[in-house]
Design an enzyme around this catalytic site. Structure first.
Site, PDB file in Angstrom:
ATOM      1  N   ILE A   1       0.896  -1.269   0.049  1.00 25.67           N
ATOM      2  CA  ILE A   1      -0.009   0.000   0.041  1.00 25.67           C
ATOM      3  C   ILE A   1       0.792   1.281   0.093  1.00 25.67           C
ATOM      4  O   ILE A   1       0.465   2.287  -0.617  1.00 25.67           O
ATOM      5  CB  ILE A   1      -1.095   0.066   1.357  1.00 25.67           C
ATOM      6  CG1 ILE A   1      -1.978  -1.233   1.006  1.00 25.67           C
ATOM      7  CG2 ILE A   1      -1.673   1.318   1.375  1.00 25.67           C
ATOM      8  CD1 ILE A   1      -2.969  -1.308   2.439  1.00 25.67           C
TER       9      ILE A   1
ATOM     10  N   ILE B   1       3.432  -4.057  10.388  1.00 24.74           N
ATOM     11  CA  ILE B   1       3.840  -5.602  10.322  1.00 24.74           C
ATOM     12  C   ILE B   1       2.842  -6.421  11.065  1.00 24.74           C
ATOM     13  O   ILE B   1       2.039  -5.944  11.681  1.00 24.74           O
ATOM     14  CB  ILE B   1       5.229  -5.931  11.019  1.00 24.74           C
ATOM     15  CG1 ILE B   1       5.306  -5.489  12.576  1.00 24.74           C
ATOM     16  CG2 ILE B   1       6.265  -5.276  10.319  1.00 24.74           C
ATOM     17  CD1 ILE B   1       6.450  -6.138  13.364  1.00 24.74           C
ATOM     18  N   THR B   2       2.606  -7.719  10.614  1.00 25.52           N
ATOM     19  CA  THR B   2       2.082  -8.816  11.190  1.00 25.52           C
ATOM     20  C   THR B   2       2.787  -9.745  11.882  1.00 25.52           C
ATOM     21  O   THR B   2       4.094 -10.195  11.216  1.00 25.52           O
ATOM     22  CB  THR B   2       1.006  -9.290  10.389  1.00 25.52           C
ATOM     23  OG1 THR B   2       1.638  -9.879   9.284  1.00 25.52           O
ATOM     24  CG2 THR B   2      -0.060  -8.502   9.808  1.00 25.52           C
TER      25      THR B   2
ATOM     26  N   ASP C   1       1.037 -12.864  13.122  1.00 25.59           N
ATOM     27  CA  ASP C   1      -0.027 -13.486  13.418  1.00 25.59           C
ATOM     28  C   ASP C   1       0.143 -14.779  14.135  1.00 25.59           C
ATOM     29  O   ASP C   1       1.019 -15.771  13.974  1.00 25.59           O
ATOM     30  CB  ASP C   1      -1.006 -13.722  12.215  1.00 25.59           C
ATOM     31  CG  ASP C   1      -1.700 -12.533  11.793  1.00 25.59           C
ATOM     32  OD1 ASP C   1      -1.179 -11.316  12.011  1.00 25.59           O
ATOM     33  OD2 ASP C   1      -2.225 -12.802  10.570  1.00 25.59           O
TER      34      ASP C   1
ATOM     35  N   MET D   1      -9.440 -12.715  14.929  1.00 31.20           N
ATOM     36  CA  MET D   1      -8.861 -13.939  15.624  1.00 31.20           C
ATOM     37  C   MET D   1      -7.458 -13.941  14.988  1.00 31.20           C
ATOM     38  O   MET D   1      -7.408 -13.788  13.859  1.00 31.20           O
ATOM     39  CB  MET D   1      -9.828 -14.946  15.575  1.00 31.20           C
ATOM     40  CG  MET D   1      -9.888 -15.661  14.331  1.00 31.20           C
ATOM     41  SD  MET D   1     -11.207 -16.823  13.962  1.00 31.20           S
ATOM     42  CE  MET D   1     -10.390 -18.078  15.190  1.00 31.20           C
TER      43      MET D   1
ATOM     44  N   TYR E   1      -1.791  -7.234  16.659  1.00 33.68           N
ATOM     45  CA  TYR E   1      -2.006  -6.274  15.480  1.00 33.68           C
ATOM     46  C   TYR E   1      -3.526  -5.070  15.807  1.00 33.68           C
ATOM     47  O   TYR E   1      -3.244  -4.120  15.620  1.00 33.68           O
ATOM     48  CB  TYR E   1      -2.195  -6.998  14.286  1.00 33.68           C
ATOM     49  CG  TYR E   1      -2.378  -6.427  12.834  1.00 33.68           C
ATOM     50  CD1 TYR E   1      -1.113  -5.986  12.191  1.00 33.68           C
ATOM     51  CD2 TYR E   1      -3.594  -5.876  12.339  1.00 33.68           C
ATOM     52  CE1 TYR E   1      -1.270  -5.164  11.029  1.00 33.68           C
ATOM     53  CE2 TYR E   1      -3.684  -5.317  11.099  1.00 33.68           C
ATOM     54  CZ  TYR E   1      -2.499  -4.831  10.519  1.00 33.68           C
ATOM     55  OH  TYR E   1      -2.702  -4.286   9.264  1.00 33.68           O
TER      56      TYR E   1
ATOM     57  N   PRO F   1      -8.073   0.367   5.926  1.00 37.41           N
ATOM     58  CA  PRO F   1      -8.214  -0.520   4.649  1.00 37.41           C
ATOM     59  C   PRO F   1      -8.802  -1.824   5.183  1.00 37.41           C
ATOM     60  O   PRO F   1      -8.483  -2.328   6.355  1.00 37.41           O
ATOM     61  CB  PRO F   1      -6.780  -0.744   4.408  1.00 37.41           C
ATOM     62  CG  PRO F   1      -6.166   0.244   4.955  1.00 37.41           C
ATOM     63  CD  PRO F   1      -6.601   0.687   6.095  1.00 37.41           C
TER      64      PRO F   1
ATOM     65  N   TYR G   1      -9.256  -6.080   3.634  1.00 42.32           N
ATOM     66  CA  TYR G   1      -8.357  -6.911   2.991  1.00 42.32           C
ATOM     67  C   TYR G   1      -7.851  -6.442   1.920  1.00 42.32           C
ATOM     68  O   TYR G   1      -8.711  -6.363   0.742  1.00 42.32           O
ATOM     69  CB  TYR G   1      -8.813  -8.305   3.011  1.00 42.32           C
ATOM     70  CG  TYR G   1      -8.543  -8.796   4.480  1.00 42.32           C
ATOM     71  CD1 TYR G   1      -9.375  -8.432   5.561  1.00 42.32           C
ATOM     72  CD2 TYR G   1      -7.576  -9.712   4.981  1.00 42.32           C
ATOM     73  CE1 TYR G   1      -9.557  -8.906   6.974  1.00 42.32           C
ATOM     74  CE2 TYR G   1      -7.644 -10.242   6.074  1.00 42.32           C
ATOM     75  CZ  TYR G   1      -8.407  -9.616   7.219  1.00 42.32           C
ATOM     76  OH  TYR G   1      -8.162 -10.503   8.386  1.00 42.32           O
TER      77      TYR G   1
HETATM   78  N1  CAA Z   1     -11.686 -15.819  10.292  1.00 48.85           N
HETATM   79  C1  CAA Z   1     -12.410 -17.045  10.679  1.00 48.85           C
HETATM   80  N2  CAA Z   1     -11.581 -18.364  11.067  1.00 48.85           N
HETATM   81  C2  CAA Z   1     -10.348 -18.190  11.196  1.00 48.85           C
HETATM   82  C3  CAA Z   1      -9.642 -17.141  10.680  1.00 48.85           C
HETATM   83  C4  CAA Z   1     -10.348 -16.068  10.351  1.00 48.85           C
HETATM   84  N3  CAA Z   1      -9.590 -14.945   9.775  1.00 48.85           N
HETATM   85  N4  CAA Z   1      -8.388 -17.442  10.659  1.00 48.85           N
HETATM   86  C5  CAA Z   1      -8.345 -18.798  11.243  1.00 48.85           C
HETATM   87  N5  CAA Z   1      -9.454 -19.263  11.346  1.00 48.85           N
HETATM   88  C6  CAA Z   1      -9.895 -20.554  11.734  1.00 48.85           C
HETATM   89  C7  CAA Z   1      -9.370 -21.803  10.949  1.00 48.85           C
HETATM   90  O1  CAA Z   1     -10.017 -21.907   9.809  1.00 48.85           O
HETATM   91  C8  CAA Z   1      -9.206 -22.722  11.986  1.00 48.85           C
HETATM   92  O2  CAA Z   1     -10.474 -23.333  12.098  1.00 48.85           O
HETATM   93  P1  CAA Z   1     -10.737 -24.811  11.838  1.00 48.85           P
HETATM   94  O3  CAA Z   1      -9.865 -25.436  12.954  1.00 48.85           O
HETATM   95  O4  CAA Z   1     -12.356 -24.900  11.987  1.00 48.85           O
HETATM   96  O5  CAA Z   1     -10.080 -25.452  10.749  1.00 48.85           O
HETATM   97  C9  CAA Z   1      -9.088 -22.107  13.302  1.00 48.85           C
HETATM   98  O6  CAA Z   1      -9.260 -20.770  13.156  1.00 48.85           O
HETATM   99  C10 CAA Z   1      -7.430 -22.296  13.646  1.00 48.85           C
HETATM  100  O7  CAA Z   1      -6.810 -21.665  12.522  1.00 48.85           O
HETATM  101  P2  CAA Z   1      -5.551 -22.285  11.997  1.00 48.85           P
HETATM  102  O8  CAA Z   1      -5.739 -24.110  11.897  1.00 48.85           O
HETATM  103  O9  CAA Z   1      -4.660 -21.550  10.918  1.00 48.85           O
HETATM  104  O10 CAA Z   1      -4.251 -22.292  13.423  1.00 48.85           O
HETATM  105  P3  CAA Z   1      -2.886 -21.955  13.450  1.00 48.85           P
HETATM  106  O11 CAA Z   1      -2.691 -21.976  14.924  1.00 48.85           O
HETATM  107  O12 CAA Z   1      -2.003 -22.749  12.430  1.00 48.85           O
HETATM  108  O13 CAA Z   1      -2.760 -20.331  12.683  1.00 48.85           O
HETATM  109  C11 CAA Z   1      -3.268 -18.037  12.569  1.00 48.85           C
HETATM  110  C12 CAA Z   1      -3.541 -19.349  13.382  1.00 48.85           C
HETATM  111  C13 CAA Z   1      -2.003 -17.601  12.454  1.00 48.85           C
HETATM  112  C14 CAA Z   1      -4.227 -17.002  13.174  1.00 48.85           C
HETATM  113  C15 CAA Z   1      -3.937 -18.362  11.102  1.00 48.85           C
HETATM  114  O14 CAA Z   1      -5.035 -18.987  10.952  1.00 48.85           O
HETATM  115  C16 CAA Z   1      -4.014 -17.106  10.287  1.00 48.85           C
HETATM  116  O15 CAA Z   1      -2.850 -16.677   9.867  1.00 48.85           O
HETATM  117  N6  CAA Z   1      -5.359 -16.467  10.089  1.00 48.85           N
HETATM  118  C17 CAA Z   1      -5.374 -15.222   9.494  1.00 48.85           C
HETATM  119  C18 CAA Z   1      -5.480 -14.023  10.516  1.00 48.85           C
HETATM  120  C19 CAA Z   1      -5.813 -12.938   9.614  1.00 48.85           C
HETATM  121  O16 CAA Z   1      -6.973 -12.686   9.183  1.00 48.85           O
HETATM  122  N7  CAA Z   1      -4.728 -11.887   9.536  1.00 48.85           N
HETATM  123  C20 CAA Z   1      -4.860 -10.892   8.544  1.00 48.85           C
HETATM  124  C21 CAA Z   1      -3.653 -10.537   8.046  1.00 48.85           C
HETATM  125  S1  CAA Z   1      -3.655  -9.099   6.816  1.00 48.85           S
HETATM  126  C22 CAA Z   1      -3.697  -7.864   7.684  1.00 48.85           C
HETATM  127  O17 CAA Z   1      -3.367  -7.612   8.856  1.00 48.85           O
HETATM  128  C23 CAA Z   1      -3.922  -6.756   6.853  1.00 48.85           C
HETATM  129  C24 CAA Z   1      -5.104  -5.977   7.375  1.00 48.85           C
HETATM  130  O18 CAA Z   1      -4.861  -4.757   8.164  1.00 48.85           O
HETATM  131  C25 CAA Z   1      -6.470  -6.397   7.126  1.00 48.85           C
END
Ligand code: CAA
Length: 241
Positions: free
Chosen positions: A14, A85-86, A88, A142, A147, A177, A179
């Site tokens: 961005i 940064i993230t 997560d 979650m 963050y 913003p 996603y």
């Molecule tokens: N929404 C809903 N459910 C979610 C979710 C989300 N965003 N992220 C994870 N889950 C769910 C998974 O699907 C999983 O569910 P099931 O067991 O039913 O399959 C459960 O939560 C556990 O997730 P993981 O198996 O992935 O667990 P993990 O410990 O390996 O990883 C995590 C956890 C690191 C949080 C990983 O799930 C992840 O990276 N999630 C995305 C988090 C996210 O949305 N980050 C945004 C980054 S972009 C950004 O930050 C820019 C911005 O400003 C928008």
């Protein structure tokens, strides 16, 4: 004389779109970056925008970096706090390092950058401070306790500082913003992105970096002088406040 805008994290994602859009709108632009020299060099060669390296989580490095920018290009009149940064992880697995790195960059970095520039803006009776927060600072996410806390902090910072800047011709605003199709979002596990996140976006797609950059260009302009302390959402309808 055109005004100088400084964009943190301004050579990628961005931030790169913001740097490019501000230059196209006629501003002088300095882009800060922290890590990737190769990408920054390529960005400089491609865009003609000066890139300056320092870490926004370090106050002294910010003071020195800003001094260098101002000696080269003049006073910073528009500051875009974009660097973020993230790290997560579910909270039960989150380490103190993951917490601290995110708070130090995304929240303390905004203080570290704005504080050394603020007095000059007050003296000149003009300034624009535009901070890139996030939908996840508004709604919580979650896997992002660190963050979400940092980005919600950026909104409190913006609302309070706007009140201090108003009488001095300085506006202070935040953009949230949703996603956006950058490396940061592409780093989310594909299954989570496709099955959990994109279906929650009513417009049915990720945003484009340029869709955020155009908001920055507007907030930087004289036309936006009555907008201060605001949070502007651009999230495809994913979270409506
Ligand atoms: N929404 C809903 N459910 C979610 C979710 C989300 N965003 N992220 C994870 N889950 C769910 C998974 O699907 C999983 O569910 P099931 O067991 O039913 O399959 C459960 O939560 C556990 O997730 P993981 O198996 O992935 O667990 P993990 O410990 O390996 O990883 C995590 C956890 C690191 C949080 C990983 O799930 C992840 O990276 N999630 C995305 C988090 C996210 O949305 N980050 C945004 C980054 S972009 C950004 O930050 C820019 C911005 O400003 C928008």
């Amino acid at each position: 004389m055109s005004r100088l805008a400084l964009v943190t994290g301004g050579t990628r994602g961005i931030g790169a779109a913001i740097s490019i859009a501000l230059k196209a709108a006629g501003y002088k632009v300095a882009a800060n970056y922290a890590g990737n020299d190769e990408k920054a060099k390529a960005f400089e060669a491609e865009t003609g925008i000066h890139a300056f390296k320092w870490d926004v989580s370090n106050y002294q490095a910010c003071v020195e970096g800003i001094t260098k920018v101002e000696a080269t290009l003049g006073p910073v009149e528009i500051l875009v706090n974009n660097a973020g940064i993230t790290r997560d992880a579910m909270f039960h697995k989150m380490t103190p390092e993951q917490w601290n790195e995110v708070i130090n960059t995304n929240l303390n970095g905004v203080f570290n950058m704005t504080h050394p520039i603020w007095s000059g803006m007050r003296d000149r009776n003009f300034g624009r401070v535009i901070t890139i927060s996030s939908i996840n600072g508004q709604k919580g996410q979650m896997g992002q306790v660190n963050y979400s806390a940092s980005k919600a902090g950026d909104l409190g910072f913006t609302k309070a500082l706007a009140q201090e800047g108003a009488a001095k011709g300085i506006t202070v605003n935040a953009i949230c913003p949703g996603y956006i199709g950058t490396e940061m979002v592409r780093a989310v596990p594909e299954k989570v992105l496709n099955e959990r996140i994109i279906p929650q976006i009513p417009v049915g797609r990720l945003g484009e970096p340029e869709e955020i950059a155009r908001i920055v260009v507007f907030l930087a302009s004289d036309d936006a002088g009555f907008i201060t302390g605001s949070t502007i959402s651009a999230n495809g309808g994913q979270f409506v406040v």
